[in-house]
Design a protein around this motif. Structure first.
Motif, mmCIF file in Angstrom:
data_model
loop_
_atom_site.group_PDB
_atom_site.id
_atom_site.type_symbol
_atom_site.label_atom_id
_atom_site.label_comp_id
_atom_site.label_asym_id
_atom_site.label_seq_id
_atom_site.Cartn_x
_atom_site.Cartn_y
_atom_site.Cartn_z
ATOM 1 N N ILE A 255 0.810 -1.289 0.117
ATOM 2 C CA ILE A 255 0.058 0.040 0.064
ATOM 3 C C ILE A 255 0.960 1.108 0.121
ATOM 4 N N LEU A 256 2.375 1.144 -0.097
ATOM 5 C CA LEU A 256 2.971 2.236 -0.300
ATOM 6 C C LEU A 256 2.728 2.841 -1.661
ATOM 7 N N PRO A 257 2.891 4.280 -1.789
ATOM 8 C CA PRO A 257 2.799 5.080 -2.881
ATOM 9 C C PRO A 257 4.104 4.376 -4.041
ATOM 10 N N PHE A 543 5.826 5.822 7.008
ATOM 11 C CA PHE A 543 4.447 6.126 6.294
ATOM 12 C C PHE A 543 3.618 6.289 7.611
ATOM 13 N N GLU A 544 3.692 5.247 8.551
ATOM 14 C CA GLU A 544 2.822 4.876 9.561
ATOM 15 C C GLU A 544 2.973 6.017 10.540
ATOM 16 N N PRO A 550 -2.971 2.682 8.519
ATOM 17 C CA PRO A 550 -4.201 2.529 7.731
ATOM 18 C C PRO A 550 -5.191 1.787 7.977
ATOM 19 N N SER A 551 -6.208 1.538 7.156
ATOM 20 C CA SER A 551 -7.269 0.830 7.568
ATOM 21 C C SER A 551 -7.858 0.053 6.522
ATOM 22 N N SER A 552 -7.155 -0.021 5.515
ATOM 23 C CA SER A 552 -7.526 -1.052 4.239
ATOM 24 C C SER A 552 -6.180 -1.134 3.251
ATOM 25 N N GLY A 553 -6.311 -2.241 2.425
ATOM 26 C CA GLY A 553 -5.529 -2.580 1.342
ATOM 27 C C GLY A 553 -4.822 -3.861 1.875
ATOM 28 N N TRP A 681 -5.168 -4.206 11.781
ATOM 29 C CA TRP A 681 -4.676 -3.001 11.570
ATOM 30 C C TRP A 681 -4.200 -2.613 12.857
ATOM 31 N N PHE A 682 -3.317 -3.558 13.499
ATOM 32 C CA PHE A 682 -2.629 -3.379 15.010
ATOM 33 C C PHE A 682 -1.339 -2.696 14.859
#
Length: 687
Positions: A255-257, A543-544, A550-553, A681-682
């Protein structure tokens, strides 16, 4: 042991001014003042450019390796037939599950300038992985590369295609199969057989994109796999699937750009697709090395390699054509002995032993070698050299890690001091694009010695949040630590910045200066990483820290097919690892279960017990259970998949339960709490 240095290699030294500043700050640990004035600096959540230290580190890579050698590019391009421009693959909801256009910034040709924010060696393998499309390997063997993390291989049989390793997702496999039939130069052909080389999801997950369960049930398609395949495939993706799946987000950068400051390449391929992972259970299990098979008119034999790169795996030899398929036991990189997403530690010694067997059985006869990732090699001399070096990278890592371990060195010390000989260090196909010498040597240590270092202080350590607060207290104030870390960041010691600032973040995750500087350190470590997995881990961590969790992917490994193919024993094991022990404490319950929809020759009756906060099961049925339930296994898996709640399952017309037993069973299942979607998503880099 004086011949080995315990200090960190290539760690920048503080300048005299920085050392003085550090000493001055240390003399007044609580004042909050910074001799360097860095508290006035602007800490931001923005993505940063490469620092001078990163530029220097990446320049050293350019000067160390032979980038003028482009033979890999010749091999990666050989046999090219066709490719689809602007490749994007969609699911039934018209959502992209694979988008190669986002990697268009990576040129597939050698010599394209590497961005400052990418390790040049990793950039090189990313370029090689951008050679995508349909390729003819030899004679009647074709591959489609670049449609997923893995390759899908098609062997022309008498009546159709024998498919090796149908990718991660059914959508990508379906698109690859269509592209093959549209472009290989003949009439469209059906699939006549499928071969799963091993039990990792990128080698079977797309199977329903090319064949159906009806095809298998009607015996128009047979599926071959190594013995133990189904058990290993299901257990790896379910038992610890939630934690592994979350960490896989880090490892693959899914999910990284995409771009020069984001995802470039996983090392084994570009990244993973995000479509539906499926499974059809094999019809034929292979258990014997060298036994001849004729599959749709093609003669082949398998070499069994259980416990190598996967718990259940096999290579394939095409004797008539002198062609060797290596599954994932060799690729064009050093592989993982312990994958960063989490898994059981692989046996490097056994892995090397299997490769010696490969060399002895097939090496001097092989004229083509190919596998489920990367590109083939042609020519016996090249293949023999390649196989020996692939074997030796695992044997060397094993032997030298154990040698240092037996001299008293710990995993961290071994990883700092172990060095490859030049013949392996400067060989492109044993570079650490996926696995690394550092974490593989750690894995060898872990396999033999476990988590405990032997030092009593490591025996019962505090958890990291408590320890973080104490570390910061001992080091002064949060400001003191951040200021010192800023000086170390400017000196290029990003590893140390990461070490100390994680304590500040876990002591106080509201400290934005610490979070943003830690993100900056992770980012520079990612820019320097040769391993695609390391780069992704560092950049996802950055990123985090900047953007939050994040919440999806990502890819769902515990898919409907995989859950449905769990045996009753696997199902109960999954219940066991999801038992809320606190809720179950002091409870004693016994339940008899009969699965109504299993085949006559399958075990259908079990007794489950909860006692001592443990769930156990047995086929020895209790004479005096607290409750009885006759239920289709399909209903039980529907509950597990979240498609049916427990109340509906207990009251379903296909479930046989007395009214008196329903309350007992409801209580029983209330203690079993599978992870919810939100549990995926822990936090990892924050408390």
């Amino acid at each position: 042991m004086s011949h080995i240095q315990r200090s960190t290699r290539k760690t920048p030294q503080l300048s005299a001014a920085q050392a003085d500043a550090s000493q001055t700050d240390a003399a007044c640990p609580a004042c909050g003042a910074s001799p360097t004035g860095v508290e006035d600096s602007q800490f931001t959540p923005d993505v940063k450019d490469a620092t001078s230290a990163t530029l220097q580190a990446n320049e050293e890579v350019k000067n160390t390796l032979d980038f003028d050698n482009i033979s890999d590019f010749d091999d990666a391009d050989k046999g090219f037939v066709a490719r689809e421009e602007d490749l994007v693959i969609y699911n039934d909801k018209n959502e992209p599950v694979w988008d190669l256009t986002k990697y268009a910034f990576v040129s597939a040709k050698p010599g394209n300038e590497c961005p400052d924010t990418v390790n040049p060696s990793l950039w090189r393998v990313a370029q090689l992985c951008m050679n995508y499309g349909l390729y003819k390997v030899c004679h009647r063997i074709y591959q489609i590369r670049g449609y997923d993390l893995s390759n899908i291989t098609f062997v022309r049989g008498q009546s159709g295609w024998i498919v090796f390793d149908p990718l991660v997702s059914k959508e990508t496999a379906k698109a690859a199969f269509k592209f093959l039939n549209d472009n290989y130069g003949g009439d469209p052909l059906p699939v006549s057989a499928v071969i799963y080389s091993h039990s990792h999801i990128d080698h079977f997950g797309g199977v329903r994109g090319i064949v159906s369960q009806e095809d298998v049930d009607n015996k128009t398609v047979r599926i071959y796999a190594p013995e133990g395949f189904t058990e290993e495939a299901v257990s790896e993706n379910v038992i610890a699937g939630n934690a592994m799946g979350r960490r896989a987000i880090y490892m693959y950068g899914s999910i990284l750009p995409r771009g020069a400051t984001g995802s470039v390449c996983s090392g084994l391929g570009l990244t993973v697709s995000t479509g539906e992972a499926t499974l059809i259970v094999p019809t034929d299990l292979v258990s014997e090395t060298g036994k001849p098979y004729t599959i749709d008119g093609v003669n082949m034999e398998f070499q069994m390699t259980p416990g190598s790169e996967a718990p259940a795996e096999m290579n394939t030899w095409f004797n008539d054509w002198h062609v060797l398929w290596m599954a994932e036991n060799t690729t064009c990189t050093m592989h993982n002995l312990l994958t960063l997403r989490g898994a059981q530690v692989r046996d490097a010694l056994k892995w090397a032993t299997y490769l010696t067997e490969t060399i002895n059985r097939y090496g001097d006869k092989a004229w083509v070698k190919f596998q489920a990732h990367h590109w083939p090699i042609w020519g016996n001399d090249k293949i023999m050299d390649y196989l020996k070096k692939q074997r030796d990278i695992y044997k060397y890592t094993h032997d030298q890690s154990v040698r240092l371990m037996n001299l008293g060195y710990l995993g961290k010390e071994i990883s700092e001091n172990i060095k490859l000989p030049a013949s392996l260090e400067k060989n492109w196909s044993t570079r650490g694009y996926y696995g690394t010498l550092s974490h593989n040597s750690h894995a060898v240590y872990q396999r033999y010695m476990g988590w405990y270092s032997g030092n009593p202080s490591d025996l019962h350590k505090h958890p990291q949040e408590y320890a973080a607060k104490k570390y910061v207290q001992y080091m002064g104030t949060e400001t003191d630590v951040v200021n010192r870390a800023k000086a170390d960041f400017e000196a290029g010691d990003y590893r140390w910045v990461a070490e100390v600032l994680r304590h500040v973040v876990f002591a106080n995750d509201k400290n934005l200066d610490a979070k943003y500087l830690l993100a900056d350190a992770y980012e520079q470590l990612g820019y320097q990483a040769e391993s695609g997995a390391w780069r992704s881990v560092y950049l996802q961590g950055a990123f985090e820290l900047r953007q939050g969790v994040p919440s999806s992917g990502g890819t769902t490994t515990a898919s409907t097919d995989i859950i449905n193919n769990m045996t009753p024993e696997m199902l109960f094991d999954y219940f066991g690892v999801n038992l809320n022990a606190d809720k179950a404490e002091g409870q004693s319950l016994t339940v008899n279960i009969h699965f109504k929809d299993l085949k006559p020759d399958e075990q259908a009756d079990y007794t489950l017990t909860i006692e001592n906060s443990v769930l156990n099961y047995t086929t020895k049925v209790s004479d005096s259970p607290d409750a009885y339930m006759g239920i289709p296994k399909a209903t039980m898996t529907a509950v597990l998949l979240g498609n049916m709640n427990v109340d509906d399952a207990l009251n379903d017309e296909n479930t046989d339960i007395s009214n008196d037993d329903k309350m007992v069973l409801k209580e029983f299942f209330s203690y079993v709490e599978p992870p919810k979607p939100s549990d995926f998503w822990f936090d990892i880099v924050t408390p």
